[in-house]
Scaffold this motif. Structure first.
Motif, PDB file in Angstrom:
ATOM      1  N   LEU A  29     114.850  93.428  11.510  1.00 30.06           N
ATOM      2  CA  LEU A  29     115.022  93.199  12.781  1.00 30.06           C
ATOM      3  C   LEU A  29     115.325  91.534  12.928  1.00 30.06           C
ATOM      4  N   PHE A  30     116.377  91.004  12.363  1.00 34.52           N
ATOM      5  CA  PHE A  30     116.515  89.486  12.533  1.00 34.52           C
ATOM      6  C   PHE A  30     117.527  89.498  13.702  1.00 34.52           C
ATOM      7  N   ASN A  31     117.562  88.696  14.516  1.00 35.70           N
ATOM      8  CA  ASN A  31     118.369  88.470  15.607  1.00 35.70           C
ATOM      9  C   ASN A  31     118.424  89.775  16.492  1.00 35.70           C
ATOM     10  N   GLN A  32     117.558  90.605  16.394  1.00 34.96           N
ATOM     11  CA  GLN A  32     117.401  91.746  17.220  1.00 34.96           C
ATOM     12  C   GLN A  32     116.015  91.722  17.920  1.00 34.96           C
ATOM     13  N   ILE A  33     115.881  92.221  19.018  1.00 37.78           N
ATOM     14  CA  ILE A  33     114.555  92.713  19.764  1.00 37.78           C
ATOM     15  C   ILE A  33     114.714  94.039  19.836  1.00 37.78           C
ATOM     16  N   LEU A  34     113.665  94.966  19.158  1.00 35.54           N
ATOM     17  CA  LEU A  34     113.624  96.218  19.456  1.00 35.54           C
ATOM     18  C   LEU A  34     112.513  96.478  20.714  1.00 35.54           C
ATOM     19  N   SER A  35     112.888  97.302  21.726  1.00 31.66           N
ATOM     20  CA  SER A  35     111.806  97.519  22.701  1.00 31.66           C
ATOM     21  C   SER A  35     112.067  98.990  23.283  1.00 31.66           C
ATOM     22  N   CYS A  36     110.724  99.372  23.919  1.00 31.11           N
ATOM     23  CA  CYS A  36     110.796 100.916  24.440  1.00 31.11           C
ATOM     24  C   CYS A  36     109.829 100.623  25.544  1.00 31.11           C
ATOM     25  N   ASP A  37     110.076 101.462  26.631  1.00 30.56           N
ATOM     26  CA  ASP A  37     109.024 101.862  27.667  1.00 30.56           C
ATOM     27  C   ASP A  37     108.968 103.257  27.336  1.00 30.56           C
ATOM     28  N   ILE A  38     107.708 103.784  27.069  1.00 29.43           N
ATOM     29  CA  ILE A  38     107.596 105.208  26.332  1.00 29.43           C
ATOM     30  C   ILE A  38     107.405 106.159  27.536  1.00 29.43           C
ATOM     31  N   ARG A  39     107.583 105.616  28.907  1.00 31.69           N
ATOM     32  CA  ARG A  39     107.718 106.649  29.897  1.00 31.69           C
ATOM     33  C   ARG A  39     108.805 107.290  30.000  1.00 31.69           C
TER      34      ARG A  39
ATOM     35  N   LYS B  25     117.807  98.052  21.532  1.00 26.88           N
ATOM     36  CA  LYS B  25     118.078  97.050  20.698  1.00 26.88           C
ATOM     37  C   LYS B  25     118.954  95.979  21.333  1.00 26.88           C
ATOM     38  N   ILE B  26     118.378  94.726  21.470  1.00 22.42           N
ATOM     39  CA  ILE B  26     119.078  93.400  22.260  1.00 22.42           C
ATOM     40  C   ILE B  26     119.408  92.305  20.945  1.00 22.42           C
ATOM     41  N   GLU B  27     120.694  92.099  20.951  1.00 22.12           N
ATOM     42  CA  GLU B  27     121.099  91.222  20.180  1.00 22.12           C
ATOM     43  C   GLU B  27     120.695  89.973  20.683  1.00 22.12           C
ATOM     44  N   VAL B  28     120.165  88.819  19.857  1.00 22.47           N
ATOM     45  CA  VAL B  28     119.764  87.633  20.069  1.00 22.47           C
ATOM     46  C   VAL B  28     120.360  86.737  19.218  1.00 22.47           C
ATOM     47  N   LYS B  29     120.371  85.303  19.546  1.00 21.68           N
ATOM     48  CA  LYS B  29     120.911  84.504  18.806  1.00 21.68           C
ATOM     49  C   LYS B  29     120.124  82.966  18.469  1.00 21.68           C
TER      50      LYS B  29
END
Length: 259
Positions: A218-228, A234-238
């Motif tokens: 997960l380089f240059n990426q944020i993996l997020s989750c709301d379990i509800r 997956k958010i691309e970042v720089k």
């Protein structure tokens, strides 16, 4: 050094995996991973790294086990109340896998000790809940040129990312340190224990991938989750070339006043 018969049986399901095999298992055995925090995130991280056969694990935690921890910090149990978390974790992990080496640091990382400690390891996993610690670890890893895997979990949500210093976005590229006391914590808004468990497992997966070379970290990426709603994003970042830490004019030493 060859694996013993017992080790071959222990790691059989890893060795069967295409992309890992015996060579990947040797990479795990020869790796050194430092985990900061033996709590809600650190518990599954440490369990799965030890089970996978990571040969040398460092654990840093200066806190003691409290009753309120037991809802999510699954390395510890009622008999561990008032015991240091790093020591409690070491006992469980050595019982799980006596073939690995475990070192513990029974204090918090600080400006004075962080770089010296993490420099002894191949990669670092941040499993903390204090924002000051998150920035300290990020900055120390950039200065020491150590890959960092980090995650956070709060309420019903979690996120994770991996950082390759001065190659991918670091934590400071994306976030500014918030004013003290203005950030919600698990103690103020709560946290579902299984959310911390899920993102701790993601951190362990990232470490195994990076060590063995399997898959894409997960380089240059944020993996997020709301379990509800159980929707992963997956958010691309720089990388920010003006970042105060890893930018072109980034830091050359840790700041005593920042953390």
């Amino acid at each position: 050094m060859e694996f013993s018969k017992e080790e071959l049986q222990r790691y059989d399901r890893n060795i069967l995996l295409s992309g890992i095999g015996i060579e990947g298992q040797k990479k795990l055995r020869d790796s050194k991973v430092f985990v900061v925090g033996a709590g809600g995130l650190g518990s599954p991280v440490l369990y799965y790294l030890a089970a996978a056969g990571v040969g040398h694990i460092g654990i840093c935690d200066g806190d003691i086990v409290e009753y309120s921890n037991l809802q999510r910090q699954i390395l510890h149990n009622t008999n561990d109340i008032n015991k240091n978390k790093a020591q409690s974790a070491k006992e469980k992990l050595q019982a799980l896998n006596p073939h690995i080496k475990i070192d513990i640091v029974i204090e918090r990382l600080s400006v004075t000790n962080a770089i010296n400690i993490i420099s002894e390891y191949d990669l670092v996993i941040e499993s903390c809940d204090a924002f000051s610690s998150k920035f300290l670890i990020n900055d120390a890893c950039v200065l020491a040129n150590k890959i960092l895997i980090r995650a956070s979990a709060l309420h019903f949500c979690g996120q994770a990312m991996s950082i390759k210093p001065r190659v991918s976005a670091c934590y400071a590229c994306l976030f500014d340190a918030p004013p003290k006391g203005e950030v919600p914590t698990g103690a103020s808004v709560g946290i579902l224990g299984s959310v911390a468990g899920m993102f701790g497992c993601i951190e362990a997966n990232e470490a195994i991938k990076i060590i063995t070379g399997v898959g894409t970290p997960l380089f240059n990426q944020i993996l997020s989750c709301d379990i509800r709603d159980m929707e992963f994003r997956k958010i691309e970042v720089k990388r920010n070339m003006n970042c105060r830490v890893c930018g072109n004019s980034g830091i050359t030493q840790l700041d005593f006043d920042l953390y």
